[in-house]
Design a protein around this motif. Sequence first.
Motif, PDB file in Angstrom:
ATOM      1  N   TRP A 298       4.730  -4.430   3.554  1.00 18.62           N
ATOM      2  CA  TRP A 298       4.128  -4.533   4.871  1.00 18.62           C
ATOM      3  C   TRP A 298       3.798  -5.991   5.197  1.00 18.62           C
ATOM      4  O   TRP A 298       4.079  -6.473   6.286  1.00 18.62           O
TER       5      TRP A 298
ATOM      6  N   LEU B 116       5.734   5.023  12.942  1.00 19.88           N
ATOM      7  CA  LEU B 116       5.485   3.637  13.286  1.00 19.88           C
ATOM      8  C   LEU B 116       6.855   2.965  13.418  1.00 19.88           C
ATOM      9  O   LEU B 116       7.674   3.058  12.510  1.00 19.88           O
TER      10      LEU B 116
ATOM     11  N   LYS C 280      -2.455   3.152   7.399  1.00 21.79           N
ATOM     12  CA  LYS C 280      -1.240   2.740   8.091  1.00 21.79           C
ATOM     13  C   LYS C 280      -0.123   2.373   7.104  1.00 21.79           C
ATOM     14  O   LYS C 280       1.041   2.691   7.327  1.00 21.79           O
ATOM     15  N   ILE C 281      -0.492   1.724   6.002  1.00 19.91           N
ATOM     16  CA  ILE C 281       0.533   1.220   5.090  1.00 19.91           C
ATOM     17  C   ILE C 281       0.874   2.252   4.029  1.00 19.91           C
ATOM     18  O   ILE C 281       2.033   2.464   3.705  1.00 19.91           O
ATOM     19  N   PHE C 282      -0.155   2.914   3.482  1.00 18.68           N
ATOM     20  CA  PHE C 282       0.101   3.827   2.364  1.00 18.68           C
ATOM     21  C   PHE C 282       0.423   5.241   2.826  1.00 18.68           C
ATOM     22  O   PHE C 282       0.795   6.087   2.028  1.00 18.68           O
ATOM     23  N   GLN C 283       0.243   5.517   4.112  1.00 18.95           N
ATOM     24  CA  GLN C 283       0.589   6.793   4.719  1.00 18.95           C
ATOM     25  C   GLN C 283      -0.202   7.967   4.161  1.00 18.95           C
ATOM     26  O   GLN C 283       0.210   9.120   4.269  1.00 18.95           O
ATOM     27  N   ASP C 284      -1.347   7.674   3.511  1.00 20.07           N
ATOM     28  CA  ASP C 284      -2.193   8.761   3.006  1.00 20.07           C
ATOM     29  C   ASP C 284      -3.219   9.130   4.062  1.00 20.07           C
ATOM     30  O   ASP C 284      -3.726   8.265   4.764  1.00 20.07           O
TER      31      ASP C 284
ATOM     32  N   TYR D 277      -8.592   0.352  -0.603  1.00 21.45           N
ATOM     33  CA  TYR D 277      -7.895   0.753  -1.817  1.00 21.45           C
ATOM     34  C   TYR D 277      -8.030  -0.349  -2.838  1.00 21.45           C
ATOM     35  O   TYR D 277      -8.199  -1.518  -2.479  1.00 21.45           O
ATOM     36  N   ASP D 278      -7.951   0.024  -4.115  1.00 23.17           N
ATOM     37  CA  ASP D 278      -8.007  -0.971  -5.194  1.00 23.17           C
ATOM     38  C   ASP D 278      -6.985  -2.080  -4.965  1.00 23.17           C
ATOM     39  O   ASP D 278      -7.251  -3.242  -5.191  1.00 23.17           O
ATOM     40  N   VAL D 279      -5.814  -1.650  -4.484  1.00 24.25           N
ATOM     41  CA  VAL D 279      -4.731  -2.610  -4.255  1.00 24.25           C
ATOM     42  C   VAL D 279      -5.164  -3.646  -3.221  1.00 24.25           C
ATOM     43  O   VAL D 279      -4.962  -4.846  -3.396  1.00 24.25           O
ATOM     44  N   GLU D 280      -5.793  -3.159  -2.161  1.00 27.96           N
ATOM     45  CA  GLU D 280      -6.227  -4.080  -1.106  1.00 27.96           C
ATOM     46  C   GLU D 280      -7.327  -4.995  -1.615  1.00 27.96           C
ATOM     47  O   GLU D 280      -7.346  -6.186  -1.344  1.00 27.96           O
ATOM     48  N   LYS D 281      -8.249  -4.374  -2.378  1.00 29.02           N
ATOM     49  CA  LYS D 281      -9.364  -5.164  -2.905  1.00 29.02           C
ATOM     50  C   LYS D 281      -8.851  -6.295  -3.771  1.00 29.02           C
ATOM     51  O   LYS D 281      -9.268  -7.438  -3.642  1.00 29.02           O
TER      52      LYS D 281
ATOM     53  N   ARG E 187       1.125  -1.013  -4.305  1.00 27.88           N
ATOM     54  CA  ARG E 187       1.291  -2.460  -4.353  1.00 27.88           C
ATOM     55  C   ARG E 187       2.569  -2.867  -3.641  1.00 27.88           C
ATOM     56  O   ARG E 187       2.582  -3.811  -2.854  1.00 27.88           O
TER      57      ARG E 187
ATOM     58  N   GLU F 249      -8.918  -2.349 -10.484  1.00 24.54           N
ATOM     59  CA  GLU F 249      -7.589  -1.816 -10.214  1.00 24.54           C
ATOM     60  C   GLU F 249      -6.835  -1.606 -11.523  1.00 24.54           C
ATOM     61  O   GLU F 249      -6.207  -0.570 -11.741  1.00 24.54           O
TER      62      GLU F 249
ATOM     63  N   LEU G 158       4.235  -1.158  -1.430  1.00 26.53           N
ATOM     64  CA  LEU G 158       4.121  -0.880   0.007  1.00 26.53           C
ATOM     65  C   LEU G 158       3.336  -1.986   0.700  1.00 26.53           C
ATOM     66  O   LEU G 158       3.690  -2.441   1.786  1.00 26.53           O
ATOM     67  N   PHE G 159       2.264  -2.366   0.048  1.00 23.22           N
ATOM     68  CA  PHE G 159       1.392  -3.373   0.627  1.00 23.22           C
ATOM     69  C   PHE G 159       2.138  -4.694   0.790  1.00 23.22           C
ATOM     70  O   PHE G 159       2.057  -5.357   1.813  1.00 23.22           O
TER      71      PHE G 159
ATOM     72  N   LEU H 225       9.138   2.201  10.557  1.00 23.72           N
ATOM     73  CA  LEU H 225       8.432   1.548   9.454  1.00 23.72           C
ATOM     74  C   LEU H 225       7.696   2.559   8.590  1.00 23.72           C
ATOM     75  O   LEU H 225       7.718   2.482   7.376  1.00 23.72           O
ATOM     76  N   LYS H 226       7.032   3.495   9.249  1.00 18.07           N
ATOM     77  CA  LYS H 226       6.230   4.468   8.503  1.00 18.07           C
ATOM     78  C   LYS H 226       6.311   5.816   9.197  1.00 18.07           C
ATOM     79  O   LYS H 226       6.535   5.886  10.411  1.00 18.07           O
TER      80      LYS H 226
ATOM     81  N   ALA I 213      -5.888  -7.589  -3.910  1.00 20.22           N
ATOM     82  CA  ALA I 213      -5.087  -8.554  -3.164  1.00 20.22           C
ATOM     83  C   ALA I 213      -6.008  -9.515  -2.413  1.00 20.22           C
ATOM     84  O   ALA I 213      -5.788 -10.723  -2.390  1.00 20.22           O
TER      85      ALA I 213
ATOM     86  N   ALA J 164     -12.877  -6.718  -8.683  1.00 19.27           N
ATOM     87  CA  ALA J 164     -11.955  -5.915  -7.876  1.00 19.27           C
ATOM     88  C   ALA J 164     -10.611  -5.820  -8.565  1.00 19.27           C
ATOM     89  O   ALA J 164     -10.008  -4.747  -8.648  1.00 19.27           O
TER      90      ALA J 164
END
Lengths: 350, 736
Positions: free
Chosen positions: B676, A222, A280-284, A331-335, B670, B652, B672-673, A231-232, A337, B648
Amino acid sequence: MRPILLKGHERSLTQVKFNREGDLIFSCAKDSVASVWYAINGERLGTFEGHQGTIWSIDVDKFTQYAVTGSADFSIKLWDVQTGQNVYTWKTKTPVRRVEFAPSGDKILAVLDGVMGYPGSVTVYEIPRDTQSHQLHQEPSEEPLFNILTHEGFDMAAVASWSFQDQYIAVGHKDGRVSKYDGATGEFIDALELHTQSVSDIQFSPDGTYFITSSRDSDAKLVDIETLEVLKTYETDCPLNSACITPLKQYVILGGGQDAKDVTTTSSREGKFEARLYHKIFQDEIGRVKGHFGPLNYVAVSPQGTSYASGGEDGFVRLHHFDKSYFDFKYDVEKSAEAQKHMQELESSA
Amino acid sequence: MAAASVEDIKLEDIPVDDIDFSDLENQFQVDSEVNFENFVVVDGAPVAPEAKVPMLSKVLGKLFSQAGKVVDINLPIDEDKKCTKGYLFVEFESAASAKKAIRLLNGKKLDVKHRLLVNSLNDVEKYGSDDFESEFREPKLPEFQPTDYLKSWLQDEQGRDQFVLQKGELTGVFWNRNTQQPDNAVEPRTNWSNTTVKFSPRGTYLFSFHNQGVASWGGKSFERLRRYFHPNTKALAVSPTEKYLVTLSPDPISVPEDAPADFPFGPESNGHQLCVWDIATGVSVKTFALPPNQSLHWPMIKWSFDDRYCARLGPNALAVYDAENNFELLGGKILKIENIMDFSFAPAGVKLAVNRNNDLSSVLAYWTPESNNQSCKATIMEIPTRRVLRTVNLVQVSDVTLHWQKQAEYLCVKVDRHSKSKKTFFTNLEICKLTEKDVPVDKVEMKDLAIKFAWEPTGQRFVTISRTESVDDNPAIPKNVVTFFAPEQKEKAAKDDIKKWKAFATVTDKFSNTISWSPAGRFVVVATLVTPDQRKADFDFYDLDFTGEKTDNTSTDVAAKLKAVAHPDFYGATDLRWDPSGRFVAIWSSAVKHKLENGYKVFTVAGQVVREEMIEAFKNFVWRPRPESLLTNGEKKKVRKNLKEWSAQFEELDAMQADSAMRELILLRRSLFEEWNNYRDEITDSMQHEYGYQIFDQIEFSTADEDFEVVEEIKEEILEEKEEQIDSFDEPATSE
């Protein structure tokens, strides 16, 4: 995810595209006939007939008014989507590998092969349109607007794409380089040694500010168009032919597989003929979609992010409408956030 | 012989040892029999002429002999005026009599004009001397000792709860970490307490028992805060707002004669066994003697919800004290209540219907049994007004217990009654609605004897365990019945309809002996705990707001949907306690009570084990309580509304706690997020700035924008067509 198989091409698919509304799919193959399909049910709407050889590339403008195809028969053809009529044909010196409308629809680029003594080029033609109806108001000029000959010291171009507002042209070279040119003048701006093998695809983000490249060296990257900063990086275990960025969800879809010439000696399992979903962000890697029994030559996602289509060496287009789990996956992180953002909004509104 | 000059006499030459001093010693010997403590000085006596001296000394002698045997009375006489000087000295036989005389007669009024002032001779000497400083000196305040922030555990980022584990001699405080090994809050200590440890009701203080009394601990590292000197303390209780500590010792307090300055008790506390302390300062504020010949019910002092009043039960009386007025009796006297059996304060302020401005009243309830000419009565009284809010009259009563709902909206008077023959027993529940006008009472009549009763802490529902007493008392047959009650819900509820409670589900044939509600309500555990006559523990987890379809309700017109959600095993369990948040239940088996399967298990509300540890010589498990939530009802509602968002975030956190690799990964994601998002924000700005270009992540596309024509095609395909001629319906085809 139950795919719809678009059967109509007799030979390997070379490119698959969605129109801006995502209701039509344009595909082209090595059998010299391009097809248009309904995205909703996979029914064929019609064909563009006229080329004499493999059609390497197809594109449709943002009004779904004209389509353009580039072929190995040394020509670029402009088609009226509604009638399927060939509107104009440009003759080229060498086979055409890639064609693409600029986001404005006023220009097209064509990647011309570097063979028979020609160094190869990215050639830009003008589409003279009426500002109101977007119809051609005159015959397009046979002469290109400008011609970007392969930069000295670089291998010839394999793919190219327009950035936002027709600002830049990003070009992927056979030697793995990516170079950047001014979209209005064709002036060279910058280059980057990105991959170790040929760049097989360049597709921009929906807003045209960053792009994803795929390469035969098994990586997809990316890259920001302004800075050419990587970027990635998405690493896979097979040569890649195509990569796209999904709108709506933060994923990328990669497609590829064993080389076409090795296909006969490998089973489909070993060939890794799967579309791969990466975050896209975590590359997994988050998932794979099986189905093709040859390498995937092109992957395209609808601009709405609700479906994707892949064109395979096996001669099929597989159209997938994403199901609920695709949209629900977070992802938990996204949730968390998202939750925090939601709560902040609530607080500020209260 | 030449006269020796003074210079010649040398000190060394004088044979001191040979001189006989006995004559001098005799002359100046102090009569040790004379004890000045036996003397008192009396001021304010009448000035009488010389003639009347014998009369006066006779009167005074008689007066002072009240205190003990008077040895001598000395009335000094003014030689000029020929009358007494108005003061006198009295010698008693013993110092004790002199002290008694001071206590009895100081301030005694002889008549209108004369008031006796009695002081000990020593005091007069001491205070009258020139050395005695008469200027006021401010007492030195002990320097302020800062403590750790006592509520630091509430600031835990993950909102975890603490608990105490005791095994053998070891006591430790831990953080509850769900499924994981609990974290030490402090290093476990040996012999922290002689017996158990106890938290104050809001969790600020931890109390430990020692030979010399009780100590309080708190702050982040559980430093010792105060010591409360009360030797051999056997029981302690803390008032609801953590202001006062009550300790009880079987050893009566004895104040030594030469008590050190920091001795906590004054002479008036001699012989007392019950002591009230100010927790923050460590000062004993009041001591009580135990009422004679009474069975002891702990707690012996009960407090109103705001710690303003406390009360204790006496024979035929209730003593109510005002804590803000030096623990003086309310109104200066005790409340005479014939045969009072038991009482209790409402656990919260009551919003009585008569109260204005949402004032909260302190309310207590007590009951008196049947006597010759009176029925059994339960009385609800407001304090300090002593206004009786409601009296419930009852007949044929064998026992009464008072059960307050935690918010004090309801009081259930559980009345165990007997038939006239006194052969069968059954229970009536008299539910008083305190917040309504005139405190209406709803009566629920049960057919059997309720042995346990428990209100839902935040609601209006309750659970009982009852049993039918029968002749064939085989203890091996389970015959306890668990009954669930909830207010009836009518389809068309009129506003002034009196609330009625209804049993909506029963579970029969149980051994159950314990009901434990989640502090947050909704979930309840009905358990059989191991007791001397109960060998095998057993647990039933119930959800009273089950969201699924199939419930265990027998009637539907109530505000409850019961479902037995789990039935976990722990045969050796002796105790059970919910954590203060109502998320977990700790069930443990204490080696003190039972020898098998010692250890603890922690369950979720759904009865799933999150953690179990079998520990030899495991003794005790104590959750650290929490103060009431500071959120208003509105804020709580909002949280409930956004539960998905909250959960949520917590999920986490839970995932991060699960293992350290996951934690690393989440932290990486976190960053990375965030990276971005920052990148996109930057691009947004620069694109806007340089090209006037608005970036986006997806092409907005709505069908309303464009002209769309929906074409519906219906395709009918005829697969097969067949014509058949049927001649007659009469003849069945098989007849051929």
